[in-house]
Design a protein around this motif. Sequence first.
Motif, PDB file in Angstrom:
ATOM      1  N   CYS A 305       0.851  -1.425  -0.251  1.00 18.86           N
ATOM      2  CA  CYS A 305       0.050  -0.043  -0.085  1.00 18.86           C
ATOM      3  C   CYS A 305       0.811   1.287   0.021  1.00 18.86           C
ATOM      4  CB  CYS A 305      -0.952   0.041   1.115  1.00 18.86           C
ATOM      5  SG  CYS A 305      -1.900   1.456   1.329  1.00 18.86           S
ATOM      6  N   CYS A 312      -1.291   0.913  10.492  1.00 16.05           N
ATOM      7  CA  CYS A 312      -1.911  -0.142   9.678  1.00 16.05           C
ATOM      8  C   CYS A 312      -1.091  -1.569  10.018  1.00 16.05           C
ATOM      9  CB  CYS A 312      -1.297   0.242   8.089  1.00 16.05           C
ATOM     10  SG  CYS A 312      -2.018   1.605   7.704  1.00 16.05           S
ATOM     11  N   CYS A 332     -10.096  -0.084   5.567  1.00 15.18           N
ATOM     12  CA  CYS A 332      -8.868   0.541   5.740  1.00 15.18           C
ATOM     13  C   CYS A 332      -8.951   1.535   6.568  1.00 15.18           C
ATOM     14  CB  CYS A 332      -9.035   1.200   4.122  1.00 15.18           C
ATOM     15  SG  CYS A 332      -7.542   2.383   3.969  1.00 15.18           S
TER      16      CYS A 332
END
Lengths: 347, 333
Positions: A305, A312, A332
């Motif tokens: 990403c 994350c 997300c």
Amino acid sequence: MESVALDPRDRGGKVQPLLIARSLKKYFPMGRSLLGKRSYLHAVDDVSFSIGKRETLGVVGESGCGKSTLARVLLDLMRRDAGELIFDGEAVGTFDGISRSEFRKSAQMVFQDSYASLNPRLTLEETLTFGPVYHGVKRAEAVTRANDLLHMVGLEPRRYAAAYPHELSGGQRQRVNIARALSLDPRLVVMDEPVSALDKSVEAQVLNLLIELRQRMSLTYVFISHDLNVVRFLSDRVMVMYLGKIVEIGPVDAVFNRPKHPYTLGLLASRLSTDPDRRIDSAPLSGDPPSPINPPLGCRFASRCAFTEGVCHVRTPVLTQQASDDGHSTACHMVDIGSGHSKAAQA
Amino acid sequence: MMNFGPSLPRHSEVTRPLLSVEGLSVAFPREGRDIQVVRDVSLSLEAGKVLCIIGESGSGKSVTLRSIMRLLQRSTRVEGRIVLDGHEMTALPERRLAKLRGPVVSMVFQEPMNAFDPVYSVGEQITETLRHHEGMDSKAANLRARELLDLVQVPRAAERLSAYPHELSGGLRQRAMIALALACGPKLLLADEPTTALDATVQIQVLLLLRRLQRELGMAMIFVTHDLAVGAQIADDVAVMYAGRFVETGSAHSVLRNPSHPYTKGLMASSVGDKPAGAMLDAIPGQPPDPSILLPGCSFAPRCSKHVDACLTSIPRPIHMSSNHVACCILQD
Ligand SMILES: Nc1ncnc2c1ncn2[C@@H]1O[C@H](COP(=O)(O)OP(=O)(O)OP(=O)(O)O)[C@@H](O)[C@H]1O
Ligand SMILES: Nc1ncnc2c1ncn2[C@@H]1O[C@H](COP(=O)(O)OP(=O)(O)OP(=O)(O)O)[C@@H](O)[C@H]1O
Ligand code: SF4
Ligand SMILES: [Mg+2]
Ligand SMILES: [Mg+2]
């Protein structure tokens, strides 16, 4: 969606989804490490969604992300390690719900490999009567129905009822697979890449057939494909998977026109055009998906990403509804207000 | 056989093409009879250009590539002329042929697992090729192998050299396969559906990589695919193949934007593309012909909505649609 109340098998009514999948998990045990710790391949990892009556749900995602495993678990062809299935309001395989054998009649599968999934020693008529007779339908009745089905999928019974699978082309075999899935008059059909093994010049014939049958038999489809154009064309809603998890789900228009997950964006931008003037000149995503064996903590897309931040790597993003309130959800941290991702506030 | 099929348009008449194929026909003997799977195929490819052969399963794409590499078994009947870099490929003795494989022509396959030996590491297989063909010592070969993996964008190349093929993901394996094919700096790379088994996001990476390498190294490439969009992405020229024949050839731009053969048109019209959801598709009826049944006329005639009687009896000749676009269809005659 049109009225669904006409179906005598309907129990829960219009608003009751035909199938609800709750927290489905399928882990395949792998080897043991030197310290004796078993590792697991997380093929389907905590997947929840529902499918409305007469709706088509498309499923997309890269090879190995768990689409076929999900299909098998959904139809109870493979035991799930956790989670539950609710079919028209009744839990599958519980004593006060719908029995597994009843469910297996109502929910059928069309497999990707049209050849391997047909018994080479049975004629087409035998193939199509096998299931119904096994489930107690009288032979004469099953034969009549087999002939109707052959006709419906475009194989003239007079010519094909006595034929064997090896006498058929790939497209014709896939028609037989579709007919077989319909032989028990199911309400739900899960199709695992039903056209990907077919020649391009035959694909459109089978897609037309699927659309026609859906209409005629009031079917609900789960349609798995790696071809995004085909999924958009056939589905009402679409689900995007990455390494065993849903990363985005919602109405086709919303997901295709307003994708929110960076993986969905990359996948859509990787679609090739047949117009040489619209070439892609830089790859939308770099790298390959990581191994599904003991996946790392946090977001499984983090290694590829462009927006990865600290959060994350430590917290797994959960599916979060968009403000649009049309069932469009994304997993997300950027769309989860308060996740701590720097882009989350603007979302 | 003197009746040559459509030749790919030449970009310049003065330069000699790197590869020229004239009237290639390939047949496999079966039960006392020949099954024709490639029929009268002609093409010419200049150094540094990319030709894409587009066709569906069984149309003869792989057999065409394998005839150029001379990889078909001895019993195969091959007719026609193949001249590669000045060598008459059909006449060359096996010993000299082996010398061309690598420095002049090499091949990338659809499933890289088949090209790699599972019991040797990726590095061992690349260095072995370098030592054998380029006569490098093991130190130089090792260094070069690492450069090659870097070139094909394999991350942590040094580490990956000791990996076995099955330890790499599909995308990395295909990159390593390309590195192996590039080891001897071929003038022509034959790529047989090298991205078909890959995911969309990885497929575009490999296509862009091949195109970049091909430009930088000035290498020509024949790329085989069943996907029109892949052709549109990477080809200078395309050849659309149906039932063993090239039915339409020309610049990618001309053929894909203005398809002239009913088969190419049909493929375009029947594909989902960006058609509105749920609409009926303009499907091509029927299915591709069985190669064991040789039709006297146009192979596409039984499926063609526009066919006239003559289509069933005589093979349509190549018609120039423009200077760089040829279609084999009576309707264009
Ligand atoms: N029976 C099994 N035992 C062990 N691992 C399995 C088994 N079936 C599938 N897997 C693994 O589970 C993961 C998901 O596989 P699955 O076949 O569901 O993927 P998929 O999304 O259908 O892929 P594809 O697009 O290639 O069909 C893969 O890593 C696969 O190797
Ligand atoms: N060694 C062989 N012996 C006999 N027949 C063969 C042989 N190799 C290929 N064929 C036949 O030749 C025809 C063309 O095969 P080819 O492999 O070139 O098709 P293709 O266009 O590459 O198809 P695909 O897209 O499925 O790879 C097919 O009918 C195939 O069955
Ligand atoms: S959670 Fe983080 S790593 Fe995952 S997709 Fe969103 S921004 Fe990227
Ligand atoms: Mg699968
Ligand atoms: Mg092939």
